[in-house]
Design a protein around this motif. Structure first.
Motif, PDB file in Angstrom:
ATOM      1  N   TRP A   2      10.196  72.251  56.470  1.00  0.00           N
ATOM      2  CA  TRP A   2      10.726  71.127  57.232  1.00  0.00           C
ATOM      3  C   TRP A   2      11.161  70.020  56.295  1.00  0.00           C
ATOM      4  CZ3 TRP A   2       6.485  73.743  59.322  1.00  0.00           C
ATOM      5  CH2 TRP A   2       6.725  74.330  60.565  1.00  0.00           C
ATOM      6  N   PHE A   3      12.193  69.300  56.719  1.00  0.00           N
ATOM      7  CA  PHE A   3      12.738  68.210  55.933  1.00  0.00           C
ATOM      8  C   PHE A   3      12.393  66.870  56.576  1.00  0.00           C
ATOM      9  CE2 PHE A   3      15.271  71.937  55.027  1.00  0.00           C
ATOM     10  CZ  PHE A   3      15.282  71.933  53.648  1.00  0.00           C
ATOM     11  N   GLU A   4      12.537  65.817  55.800  1.00  0.00           N
ATOM     12  CA  GLU A   4      12.170  64.477  56.230  1.00  0.00           C
ATOM     13  C   GLU A   4      12.838  64.071  57.537  1.00  0.00           C
ATOM     14  OE1 GLU A   4      13.240  60.380  54.245  1.00  0.00           O
ATOM     15  OE2 GLU A   4      11.659  61.387  53.105  1.00  0.00           O
ATOM     16  N   ASP A   5      14.072  64.509  57.754  1.00  0.00           N
ATOM     17  CA  ASP A   5      14.796  64.116  58.965  1.00  0.00           C
ATOM     18  C   ASP A   5      14.459  64.976  60.179  1.00  0.00           C
ATOM     19  OD1 ASP A   5      16.105  66.502  58.466  1.00  0.00           O
ATOM     20  OD2 ASP A   5      18.101  65.626  58.321  1.00  0.00           O
ATOM     21  N   GLY A   6      13.489  65.904  60.029  1.00  0.00           N
ATOM     22  CA  GLY A   6      13.055  66.738  61.141  1.00  0.00           C
ATOM     23  C   GLY A   6      13.738  68.090  61.230  1.00  0.00           C
ATOM     24  N   THR A  24      17.480  74.508  61.490  1.00  0.00           N
ATOM     25  CA  THR A  24      17.137  74.085  62.840  1.00  0.00           C
ATOM     26  C   THR A  24      17.238  72.572  62.953  1.00  0.00           C
ATOM     27  OG1 THR A  24      14.778  73.909  62.329  1.00  0.00           O
ATOM     28  CG2 THR A  24      15.574  76.035  63.128  1.00  0.00           C
ATOM     29  N   GLU A  25      17.495  72.118  64.144  1.00  0.00           N
ATOM     30  CA  GLU A  25      17.566  70.690  64.432  1.00  0.00           C
ATOM     31  C   GLU A  25      16.159  70.159  64.720  1.00  0.00           C
ATOM     32  OE1 GLU A  25      20.284  68.774  64.171  1.00  0.00           O
ATOM     33  OE2 GLU A  25      21.254  70.576  63.393  1.00  0.00           O
ATOM     34  N   PRO A  26      15.958  68.853  64.601  1.00  0.00           N
ATOM     35  CA  PRO A  26      14.642  68.280  64.887  1.00  0.00           C
ATOM     36  C   PRO A  26      14.134  68.701  66.272  1.00  0.00           C
ATOM     37  CG  PRO A  26      16.061  66.614  63.911  1.00  0.00           C
ATOM     38  CD  PRO A  26      16.920  67.822  64.189  1.00  0.00           C
ATOM     39  N   GLY A  27      12.900  69.166  66.331  1.00  0.00           N
ATOM     40  CA  GLY A  27      12.288  69.573  67.587  1.00  0.00           C
ATOM     41  C   GLY A  27      12.647  70.963  68.067  1.00  0.00           C
ATOM     42  N   ASP A  28      13.552  71.671  67.380  1.00  0.00           N
ATOM     43  CA  ASP A  28      13.969  73.015  67.784  1.00  0.00           C
ATOM     44  C   ASP A  28      12.968  74.036  67.262  1.00  0.00           C
ATOM     45  OD1 ASP A  28      15.154  75.441  68.339  1.00  0.00           O
ATOM     46  OD2 ASP A  28      16.846  75.147  66.985  1.00  0.00           O
ATOM     47  N   ASP A  29      12.201  74.619  68.172  1.00  0.00           N
ATOM     48  CA  ASP A  29      11.257  75.666  67.775  1.00  0.00           C
ATOM     49  C   ASP A  29      11.621  77.002  68.426  1.00  0.00           C
ATOM     50  OD1 ASP A  29      10.522  75.148  70.360  1.00  0.00           O
ATOM     51  OD2 ASP A  29       8.405  74.811  69.938  1.00  0.00           O
ATOM     52  N   GLY A  30      12.897  77.160  68.776  1.00  0.00           N
ATOM     53  CA  GLY A  30      13.360  78.392  69.407  1.00  0.00           C
ATOM     54  C   GLY A  30      13.162  79.633  68.558  1.00  0.00           C
ATOM     55  N   TRP A  31      13.121  79.473  67.242  1.00  0.00           N
ATOM     56  CA  TRP A  31      12.950  80.596  66.322  1.00  0.00           C
ATOM     57  C   TRP A  31      11.566  81.228  66.429  1.00  0.00           C
ATOM     58  CZ3 TRP A  31       8.919  79.977  62.993  1.00  0.00           C
ATOM     59  CH2 TRP A  31       8.460  78.671  62.823  1.00  0.00           C
ATOM     60  N   ILE A  32      10.581  80.489  66.926  1.00  0.00           N
ATOM     61  CA  ILE A  32       9.200  80.982  66.910  1.00  0.00           C
ATOM     62  C   ILE A  32       8.972  82.117  67.910  1.00  0.00           C
ATOM     63  CG2 ILE A  32       8.145  79.424  68.594  1.00  0.00           C
ATOM     64  CD1 ILE A  32       5.865  79.062  66.520  1.00  0.00           C
TER      65      ILE A  32
END
Length: 101
Positions: A2-6, A24-32
């Motif tokens: 994860w990166f600082e910007d989420g 992935t975009e901040p808050g995107d956990d679709g990969w899990i």
């Protein structure tokens, strides 16, 4: 990762032993979803920041990323350059493997 910007970087080994990645975009956990199973013991989420080769990298700036190709010009690895250290990601027996240089 994860990166600082989420945003995040998701790495995975494909069935043809090539390396797949997606941002992935901040808050995107679709990969899990692909890692969730009905039985115990298949996948365990854990923080790897205290494990080699990631020790000391949390908070370090990622300064480069270089794809590693096989003889068929397929991506089979990735070298991530951090301030003062490189981490190589490659596939071994279909799983993402790490090493430090």
């Amino acid at each position: 990762m994860w990166f600082e910007d989420g945003r995040g970087l998701h790495l995975d080994g494909a069935s043809d032993w090539t390396l797949l990645w997606s941002v992935t975009e901040p808050g995107d956990d679709g990969w899990i979803g692909q890692y969730l199973y009905d039985h115990d013991g298949r996948w365990v989420m854990r923080a790897a920041t205290d494990e080699p080769p990631f020790v000391g990298l949390a908070g370090s700036r990622l300064v480069s990323g270089t794809a590693v190709f096989n003889e068929a010009e397929e991506v089979v690895g990735l070298t991530l350059g951090f301030e003062g250290q490189e981490v190589s990601l490659s596939l071994y027996k279909g799983e993402v493997n790490t090493s430090s240089r």
